[in-house]
Scaffold this motif. Structure first.
Motif, short mmCIF file in Angstrom:
data_model
loop_
_atom_site.label_atom_id
_atom_site.label_comp_id
_atom_site.label_asym_id
_atom_site.label_seq_id
_atom_site.Cartn_x
_atom_site.Cartn_y
_atom_site.Cartn_z
N SER A 59 -59.25 82.01 -22.48
CA SER A 59 -59.12 83.14 -21.48
C SER A 59 -57.69 83.83 -21.74
CB SER A 59 -58.89 82.53 -20.10
OG SER A 59 -60.26 82.07 -19.69
N PRO A 95 -64.62 84.53 -21.30
CA PRO A 95 -65.21 83.40 -21.35
C PRO A 95 -66.17 82.69 -20.42
CG PRO A 95 -62.80 83.21 -22.12
CD PRO A 95 -63.09 84.71 -21.65
N GLY A 120 -61.73 76.55 -22.89
CA GLY A 120 -61.74 77.65 -22.03
C GLY A 120 -60.36 78.32 -21.49
N SER A 177 -59.70 88.62 -19.55
CA SER A 177 -59.37 87.12 -19.49
C SER A 177 -60.55 86.30 -19.12
CB SER A 177 -58.08 87.00 -18.79
OG SER A 177 -57.55 85.53 -18.71
N SER A 217 -62.13 79.22 -17.11
CA SER A 217 -61.88 80.59 -17.19
C SER A 217 -61.78 81.35 -15.87
CB SER A 217 -63.03 81.28 -18.10
OG SER A 217 -62.81 82.48 -18.45
N ALA A 266 -58.46 83.25 -15.13
CA ALA A 266 -58.44 84.65 -15.24
C ALA A 266 -57.93 85.35 -14.22
CB ALA A 266 -60.02 85.12 -15.29
#
Length: 383
Positions: A119, A330, A115, A327, A64, A68
């Motif tokens: 995201s 997580p 993950g 995003s 993540s 992100a």
């Protein structure tokens, strides 16, 4: 300027996001059964069992954090499909082995893959017209999933053994991959949104993220041992399973309630109360010897996280129209959750279940501090 993802407002896109949320957040539902199956079905001690769940969550945190910042440039649907597919294969691999090292590697791979997909899911939800409401819908779907999962899995594990849990996990991830391939609202992010995403993230978002992480830590630490606490205190297996089923039904309530109260209760005040209630319930579960108190606190425990997280998600969305910070939710949530199972296992092994309650209270105080700092923002942002 239109910064919203129109495809996410249509029902096929909404359903895809809800299914993806359920698969990516499977730990929020499954941890007590997960750790319990590793202890009872594989003969692991609490620390080693918790460490496997921690590896899954740690993998999700790392992926993540990688995904992100790149959310505005990624083809979110492709990442979601690939992530859930790899997670399905990894969990199926876990079901075929009893070698601890192999199980550890596959847990980490599954976490990283799920993950990444989560995201993309949360970043896309963050670009809906009402992120709070869409996240609440995803929470309702997770509540329905929890009822089915917690109602069926203890009996399946008892009759078929621990590996069946990981085959079910693989199936859940595979369904999410197929649904994402068919309907995930994957749209390229507009250049204006990319420009917004390049701006520095406000300090309030970081404090909110740490607060969510603290709640995730308490959630995972206590939830991982909810089933074991009941069993070790001599409650009948059917009584403990009844608490898990009740928990699933209770989990249907917080998300729609959060949607209903979105404009009635200020988000910055709700997130202050959430850690306090969570710590009180954790202390009750950890220290009570009677079934009634254990059952009451256990049935409500996860609902507090779902309710508070929905408001926290909406709070962060007000500062993040590009979806970058959302995003990373997580990572925010699972950074704490990754520590939870192994920390809980270590505390139980060294000091007993009562230590979980004391730790929950201390961590809850940190969460309140973080959310208080997150609420110190200009009035215009809070409107």
């Amino acid at each position: 300027m239109n910064t919203h993802n129109e495809r996410a407002e249509r029902w096929p896109g909404r359903i895809a996001l809800m299914v993806a949320h359920c698969a990516g957040m499977v730990d929020l539902v499954a941890l007590p059964v997960w750790v319990g199956a590793l202890i009872a079905g594989y003969g692991l001690d609490p620390q080693r069992a918790g460490a496997l769940a921690t590896l899954f969550l740690l993998g999700a945190v790392i992926s993540s954090m990688v995904c992100a910042p790149r959310f505005p440039r990624l083809r979110t649907g492709m990442v979601a499909v690939a992530g859930f597919t790899v997670a399905a294969l990894a969990f199926f691999g876990v079901s075929l082995t009893t070698d601890y090292a192999v199980m550890a590697v596959l847990h980490a791979v599954a976490g990283a893959a799920a993950g990444a997909a989560l995201s993309m899911t949360h970043g896309t939800i963050g670009r809906c017209r009402s992120p709070h409401r869409m996240f609440a819908m995803a929470g309702m779907a997770l509540g329905v999933f929890a009822i089915v999962f917690l109602g069926l899995m203890p009996g399946l594990i008892a009759s078929l053994g621990g590996p069946v849990l990981f085959r079910v996990f693989a199936g859940v991830m595979l369904v999410a991959a197929v649904v994402a391939a068919l309907a995930f609202p994957s749209a390229l992010v507009e250049k204006t949104v990319r420009a917004l995403a390049a701006a520095p993230i406000a300090p309030a978002v970081w404090f909110a993220g740490f607060g969510i992480g603290c709640m995730g830590l308490v959630q995972a630490m206590m939830f991982s041992f909810l089933e074991r606490i009941g069993a070790d205190r001599g409650f009948a297996p059917g009584a403990v399973t009844g608490v898990l089923i009740a928990l699933g039904f209770v989990n249907l309530l917080p998300a729609p309630l959060a949607a209903l109260l979105e404009r009635r209760w200020p988000a910055h005040l709700v997130v202050l109360g959430g850690p306090v209630v969570q710590a009180a319930l954790a202390l009750t579960i950890a220290t009570s010897s009677g079934y009634a108190a254990y059952a009451f606190a256990g049935a409500l425990f996860a609902a507090v996280m779902i309710f508070t997280h929905t408001f926290a998600f909406g709070l962060v969305a007000q500062l993040d129209t590009g979806g970058r910070a959302l995003s990373a939710t997580p990572a925010m949530l699972m950074m704490g959750a990754a520590i939870g199972p192994v920390l809980g296992g270590t505390l139980v092994k060294s000091a007993g279940y009562g230590a979980l309650g004391a730790a929950a209270v201390a961590i809850g105080c940190v969460a309140v501090f973080c959310f208080a700092r997150a609420g110190r923002r200009p009035a215009a942002v809070l409107s």
